[in-house]
Design a protein around this motif. Structure first.
Motif, short mmCIF file in Angstrom:
data_model
loop_
_atom_site.label_atom_id
_atom_site.label_comp_id
_atom_site.label_asym_id
_atom_site.label_seq_id
_atom_site.Cartn_x
_atom_site.Cartn_y
_atom_site.Cartn_z
N PHE A 7 87.26 5.76 -31.65
CA PHE A 7 86.73 6.33 -32.89
C PHE A 7 87.00 5.39 -34.06
CE2 PHE A 7 86.71 9.04 -36.62
CZ PHE A 7 85.65 9.89 -36.38
N SER A 19 80.32 12.85 -35.83
CA SER A 19 81.15 14.00 -35.49
C SER A 19 80.75 15.23 -36.30
CB SER A 19 82.63 13.69 -35.74
OG SER A 19 83.07 12.68 -34.86
N TYR A 99 78.11 7.27 -28.65
CA TYR A 99 78.59 8.55 -29.19
C TYR A 99 77.42 9.38 -29.72
CZ TYR A 99 81.73 11.67 -31.82
OH TYR A 99 82.39 12.76 -32.31
N VAL A 103 76.09 13.08 -28.33
CA VAL A 103 75.84 14.24 -29.19
C VAL A 103 74.41 14.73 -29.01
CG1 VAL A 103 75.66 14.99 -31.60
CG2 VAL A 103 77.62 13.63 -30.88
#
Length: 126
Positions: A7, A19, A99, A103
């Motif tokens: 991250f 996020s 990432y 998602v």
């Protein structure tokens, strides 16, 4: 390398934005689950799940492009660059798109599952 290091290395700004989009998609999904449990069947707001996932992919790709441009600028300014450093930078540049894609995949699953559940319940009640 643990998830917190990934991250941080992937860029806290862009990883943080992705996020937040993941939390938005999951939050809308939970809201829709609660509505279904309460027998409130509406598709209104469901598209936010898909929108959040799509924007997450776009932010991930944008972050990768920005990172690669910065890396190429640093390589151009440096006299001698090791291939290992270039390869390491290339690997890091893929963290945000991966990432964002994760998602997106989960948001698509949430969206289509919830859409089908709501449609089936609406059809059953009519």
């Amino acid at each position: 390398m643990n998830i917190f290091e990934i991250f941080y290395v992937g860029g806290p700004l862009f990883m943080g934005i992705i996020s937040c989009l993941a939390l938005l998609a999951f939050g809308v999904f939970i809201l829709k689950v609660v509505q279904v449990v309460k027998h409130q069947y509406t598709l209104k707001g469901l598209d936010l799940i898909l929108l959040a996932g799509s924007v997450a992919v776009a932010v991930g790709v944008l972050a990768q492009i920005i990172g690669i441009v910065q890396a190429l600028e640093a390589i151009r300014n440096a006299a001698d660059v090791s291939p290992a450093i270039v390869a390491g930078g290339a690997i890091v540049s893929f963290y945000t798109p991966i990432y964002g894609l994760l998602v997106f995949i989960f948001s698509m699953i949430f969206y289509f599952v919830m859409k089908e559940i709501i449609k089936a319940r609406m059809d059953r009640n009519n």
